[in-house]
Design a protein around this motif. Structure first.
Motif: not given
Length: 228
Positions: A102, A138-142, A180, A187, A189-191
């Motif tokens: 990460s 793979q991208v996501w935020t908190d 996001f 969601t 999180k995305r790929d």
């Protein structure tokens, strides 16, 4: 409580008015001081630095510390209403050889003033294990709201290019054009997958570009705006 002093530890001193008397601590007092020091310092041999076990956003997590590859990562926030966010953004890079751990992007930003604003392009310079050619992100935020920008974020695309002085490296484009957000049917999180026709090359002598904040509207921004 107070430490008790044994009979053999009593001392008798002659006192002269105006004199300063300095004595060594008794053995009992010295032991008490030593115990207090141990409790204050905690257990011995405690690792203070950030390592694979203490840093959850280490791109080397689970790997050896071999020679790193350096990549420029450009994050394009969409130019639509409320597209910006102040949430922390994380990525993992998957390549033809391996994947990273990460990565919290803000810790790799040359300029950290208000990242991920509407219509902005934020540049990050990351050193990671050599993944080969990037094929997936793979991208996501908190999902945390710290200011007026809010939690939701609309990402247009991310581009990645290996930094090299000896060869022309392709620019890998990962389209997104999606939101996001948290909530039913949403969601955080995305790929993202590399667009096969999006390999762009630049001269090897070209220096890494500086962080820019632009107002360019992504080609699919209209369809993205309807998503939120």
């Amino acid at each position: 409580g107070e430490a008790m002093v044994g009979e053999g530890e009593r001392r008798t001193l002659a006192y002269v008015p105006g004199a300063h008397i300095m004595v060594d601590p008794s053995p009992a007092a010295a032991r008490q001081e030593q115990l207090r020091g141990k409790h204050a310092l905690g257990p011995p041999n405690l690792s203070i630095g950030l390592d694979d076990h203490h840093n959850p956003h280490d791109p080397y997590k689970g790997m050896g510390r071999e020679a790193a590859a350096q990549f420029e990562v450009f994050v394009h926030t969409a130019n639509v209403k409320d597209a910006g966010t102040d949430a922390a953004v994380f990525v993992r890079i998957f390549g033809t050889q391996r994947s990273t751990g990460s990565i919290r992007l803000s810790t790799h930003a040359p300029i950290t003033d208000r990242l991920y604003k509407k219509g902005s392009v934020d540049r990050f310079l990351v050193s990671v294990p050599d993944v080969g050619t990037p094929t997936k992100l793979q991208v996501w935020t908190d999902g945390k709201n710290m200011s007026d920008l809010g939690v939701s974020w609309c990402l247009s695309k991310i581009t990645i290019q290996r930094v090299s002085k000896t060869a022309q490296e392709p620019k890998c484009v990962f389209p997104c054009d999606a939101w996001f957000d948290e909530g039913p049917g949403k969601t955080l999180k995305r790929d993202l997958f590399m667009r096969s026709s999006a390999l762009q090359r630049r001269p090897a002598s070209a220096a890494p570009s500086q962080n820019t904040q632009t107002g360019r509207r992504p080609s699919s921004a209209a369809s993205v705006g309807s998503a939120g």
